[in-house]
Design an enzyme around this catalytic site. Structure first.
Site, mmCIF file in Angstrom:
data_model
loop_
_atom_site.group_PDB
_atom_site.id
_atom_site.type_symbol
_atom_site.label_atom_id
_atom_site.label_comp_id
_atom_site.label_asym_id
_atom_site.label_seq_id
_atom_site.Cartn_x
_atom_site.Cartn_y
_atom_site.Cartn_z
ATOM 1 C CE LYS A 78 0.838 1.309 4.445
ATOM 2 N NZ LYS A 78 1.637 2.484 4.764
ATOM 3 C CG ASP A 106 -0.141 0.081 8.298
ATOM 4 O OD1 ASP A 106 -0.944 0.992 8.579
ATOM 5 O OD2 ASP A 106 1.062 0.272 8.060
HETATM 6 O O1 C5P Z 1 0.708 -0.883 14.854
HETATM 7 P P1 C5P Z 1 2.110 -1.133 14.480
HETATM 8 O O2 C5P Z 1 2.684 -2.331 15.221
HETATM 9 O O3 C5P Z 1 2.351 -1.236 13.024
HETATM 10 O O4 C5P Z 1 2.928 0.142 14.945
HETATM 11 C C1 C5P Z 1 4.338 0.144 15.045
HETATM 12 C C2 C5P Z 1 4.749 1.341 15.878
HETATM 13 O O5 C5P Z 1 4.490 2.545 15.150
HETATM 14 C C3 C5P Z 1 4.007 1.520 17.184
HETATM 15 O O6 C5P Z 1 4.610 0.763 18.213
HETATM 16 C C4 C5P Z 1 4.123 3.004 17.423
HETATM 17 O O7 C5P Z 1 5.400 3.335 17.912
HETATM 18 C C5 C5P Z 1 4.024 3.569 16.014
HETATM 19 N N1 C5P Z 1 2.637 3.930 15.646
HETATM 20 C C6 C5P Z 1 2.054 5.033 16.235
HETATM 21 N N2 C5P Z 1 0.776 5.378 15.904
HETATM 22 C C7 C5P Z 1 0.080 4.678 15.002
HETATM 23 C C8 C5P Z 1 0.648 3.552 14.369
HETATM 24 C C9 C5P Z 1 1.952 3.202 14.720
HETATM 25 O O8 C5P Z 1 2.668 5.716 17.063
HETATM 26 N N3 C5P Z 1 -1.156 5.041 14.693
#
Ligand code: C5P
Length: 308
Positions: free
Chosen positions: A13, A145
């Site tokens: 994406k 995601d």
């Molecule tokens: O959700 P995901 O594991 O992909 O997110 C990885 C990191 O990216 C999170 O631990 C956080 O530090 C950051 N993040 C965030 N806000 C979001 C998505 C991700 O701060 N909406």
């Protein structure tokens, strides 16, 4: 003969719009984003095996972890536990094979796409009966995601990016992606964003209505000036060489150039297949990036590709 393995094809994406706000109660940033799938795909194959395991094939094989931290492996275990908990089939251990073309740590949600693919493949292989709302709930536990990976196409994301509503559009655009060997850590890019924009703690991100209208027309010239990514500035601060890539693309015919998600992949929107090829040649010749590929918009998300 019973089904022995299921392969799910799962697309990468880009975020056409990514507005970042303050933190939610779990410490994630509140987002408003427009996800858009492109036909740069991974194939995720799941089959029964004596032990839980994962392997990665293709040019990125050496840089993807194949231990318990692998998101696709976590996904197959998670849906197996879900099925058991609700008294459904109790699936055996599986082997997950990922034939990878989506850049790793590139801001194109490759790991999330694989996790979405693994959920769909496991559900199909063992007939677990998970419907889209069940899959979405499991996906959100794996990463922000991952729910989009199930839906694909074009979708509006809110919450921390995990609340996804499809956007009806048949628009098909041409893209060029410039990859860089250095990875960028998503948490680090968000932290840099907080540092650069301390006032964002009070921002409530909202969708860009004009961009949604532009998607209806399908004209890339309408879309180009509206593409925006709040994470571009922090990504550029952390990896200044991306600016050269952006400049090279913009001066070689791209309608828009932007950092994809948290980077470091740089995405270019172009007019046509021919302009994509021209831009690929220019980027490769300039040496500003380490690899370059083209893609077109992809209408779906993680979908069963072959059942054997
Ligand atoms: O959700 P995901 O594991 O992909 O997110 C990885 C990191 O990216 C999170 O631990 C956080 O530090 C950051 N993040 C965030 N806000 C979001 C998505 C991700 O701060 N909406």
């Amino acid at each position: 003969m019973p089904t022995r393995q299921v392969t799910v094809r799962t697309p990468a994406k880009v975020n056409l719009d990514l507005s970042v706000g303050g933190l939610d109660e779990n410490g994630f940033h509140k987002l408003s984003t427009i996800f858009h799938a492109v036909d740069l795909v991974d194939d995720v194959t799941v089959r029964e095996a004596p032990d839980w395991s994962v392997e990665v094939l293709g040019p990125y094989a050496s840089v993807v972890p194949v231990d318990d931290s692998n998101l696709a492996l976590r996904a197959v275990k998670l849906i197996a536990q879900w099925s058991e908990r609700r008294g459904g089939p109790c699936p055996p251990a599986v082997h997950v094979s990922i034939d990878k073309s989506i850049p790793v740590a590139g801001g194109m949600a490759g790991g999330s796409a694989d996790a979405a693919g693994a959920l769909v493949a496991m559900n199909e292989l063992f007939d677990l009966g998970a419907e889209l709302p069940d899959l979405t709930e499991l996906a959100a536990q794996l990463g922000s995601d991952v729910p989009f990976g199930l839906v694909g196409g074009t979708a509006l994301g809110s919450g921390r990016g995990d609340e996804v509503v499809p956007v009806l559009t048949s628009a098909k655009y041409h893209w060029v992606f410039a990859m860089h060997d250095e990875g960028l850590s998503t948490p680090k890019v968000f932290r840099k964003f907080d540092e650069l924009f301390p006032e964002s703690a009070h921002w409530e991100p909202t969708p860009n209505e004009d961009l949604l209208v532009a998607l209806r027309s399908g004209d890339p010239g309408d879309l180009a000036p509206l593409i925006h990514n709040d994470l571009e500035r922090p990504a550029l601060e952390l990896l200044p060489r991306l600016q050269q890539t952006l400049d090279t693309g913009r001066s070689n015919g791209a309608l828009a150039g932007f950092v994809s998600g948290s980077g470091p992949t740089v995405a270019f929107l172009v007019e046509s297949r021919t302009s994509a090829l021209d831009l690929m040649v220019a980027l490769a010749a300039s040496g500003v990036c380490d690899n370059v590929v083209s893609a077109t918009s992809h209408p779906g998300g993680a979908r069963v590709h072959t059942v054997e």
